[in-house]
Design a protein around this motif. Sequence first.
Motif, PDB file in Angstrom:
ATOM      1  N   THR A 143       0.852  -1.185   0.000  1.00 17.71           N
ATOM      2  CA  THR A 143       0.000   0.000   0.000  1.00 17.71           C
ATOM      3  C   THR A 143       0.886   1.231   0.000  1.00 17.71           C
ATOM      4  OG1 THR A 143      -1.736  -1.140   1.211  1.00 17.71           O
ATOM      5  CG2 THR A 143      -1.798   1.250   1.225  1.00 17.71           C
TER       6      THR A 143
ATOM      7  N   TYR B 115      -5.686   5.967   2.918  1.00 23.19           N
ATOM      8  CA  TYR B 115      -6.782   5.824   1.962  1.00 23.19           C
ATOM      9  C   TYR B 115      -6.452   4.810   0.881  1.00 23.19           C
ATOM     10  CZ  TYR B 115      -8.578   9.981   4.183  1.00 23.19           C
ATOM     11  OH  TYR B 115      -9.037  10.865   5.098  1.00 23.19           O
ATOM     12  N   ALA B 116      -5.204   4.755   0.489  1.00 21.55           N
ATOM     13  CA  ALA B 116      -4.806   3.830  -0.566  1.00 21.55           C
ATOM     14  C   ALA B 116      -4.884   2.376  -0.110  1.00 21.55           C
ATOM     15  CB  ALA B 116      -3.397   4.158  -1.049  1.00 21.55           C
TER      16      ALA B 116
ATOM     17  N   VAL C 151      -1.372   6.158  -7.022  1.00 21.66           N
ATOM     18  CA  VAL C 151      -1.973   6.328  -5.700  1.00 21.66           C
ATOM     19  C   VAL C 151      -3.237   7.180  -5.798  1.00 21.66           C
ATOM     20  CG1 VAL C 151      -1.620   7.427  -3.443  1.00 21.66           C
ATOM     21  CG2 VAL C 151       0.115   5.896  -4.376  1.00 21.66           C
ATOM     22  N   CYS C 152      -3.208   8.218  -6.632  1.00 22.49           N
ATOM     23  CA  CYS C 152      -4.414   9.055  -6.817  1.00 22.49           C
ATOM     24  C   CYS C 152      -5.591   8.212  -7.297  1.00 22.49           C
ATOM     25  CB  CYS C 152      -4.141  10.182  -7.813  1.00 22.49           C
ATOM     26  SG  CYS C 152      -3.054  11.455  -7.166  1.00 22.49           S
TER      27      CYS C 152
ATOM     28  N   ILE D 215      -6.826   5.917  -4.452  1.00 21.63           N
ATOM     29  CA  ILE D 215      -7.601   6.675  -3.473  1.00 21.63           C
ATOM     30  C   ILE D 215      -8.980   6.996  -4.029  1.00 21.63           C
ATOM     31  CG2 ILE D 215      -7.754   8.895  -2.246  1.00 21.63           C
ATOM     32  CD1 ILE D 215      -4.681   8.716  -1.923  1.00 21.63           C
TER      33      ILE D 215
END
Length: 183
Positions: free
Chosen positions: A18, A23-24, A119-120, A123
């Motif tokens: 992670t 959040y990820a 990652v964006c 999320i």
Amino acid sequence: MKEFLNLFMAFFRIGAFTFGGGYAMLPMLQKEVVEKYHWATEDEIMDYFAIGQCTPGIIAVNTATFVGYKTKGVLGGIVATLGIITPSLIIITLIAAFLQNFADLAVVKYAFNGIRACVCVLIFNAVSKLAKKSVIDKICLGICVVVLLLSLFSPLSPALIVILAGIAGVLFKRTGISGGEKK
């Protein structure tokens, strides 16, 4: 003993794969904790995640501790917490030892740019899954919009916003105001 090893390894995997913070980790948390081991339901994970968000400390560690405690008591909380932090300790130690030598390389900079973009998306995916499960009626949608506006345009702490949203939910329920169930 096997259950403690499963608990440690599940959170070790979550911690190791992670990137991008708490959040990820939601997609992996759902896969490991809810689908694979059935240690918690999706609703419980969302509750642990919300509580982990507004309590001191790192969301991932707080959530791991809650799940471990629910699963195997205090020792389970410790084992899950060790599982989630061990990969970070190893990775940070390796990065600290070698990054200064490679930080200026173009390939390293490009790799970090790619990881940030990934990652964006992770999320966003986690947030959309949470929204589908959490925004169940018009009242919840209203609370969601107000929280979004407060988080974007006010200096209020996220912990205070979470508490205010919880109070709003309780007040709407107690007054009998219904938002109509979402189909």
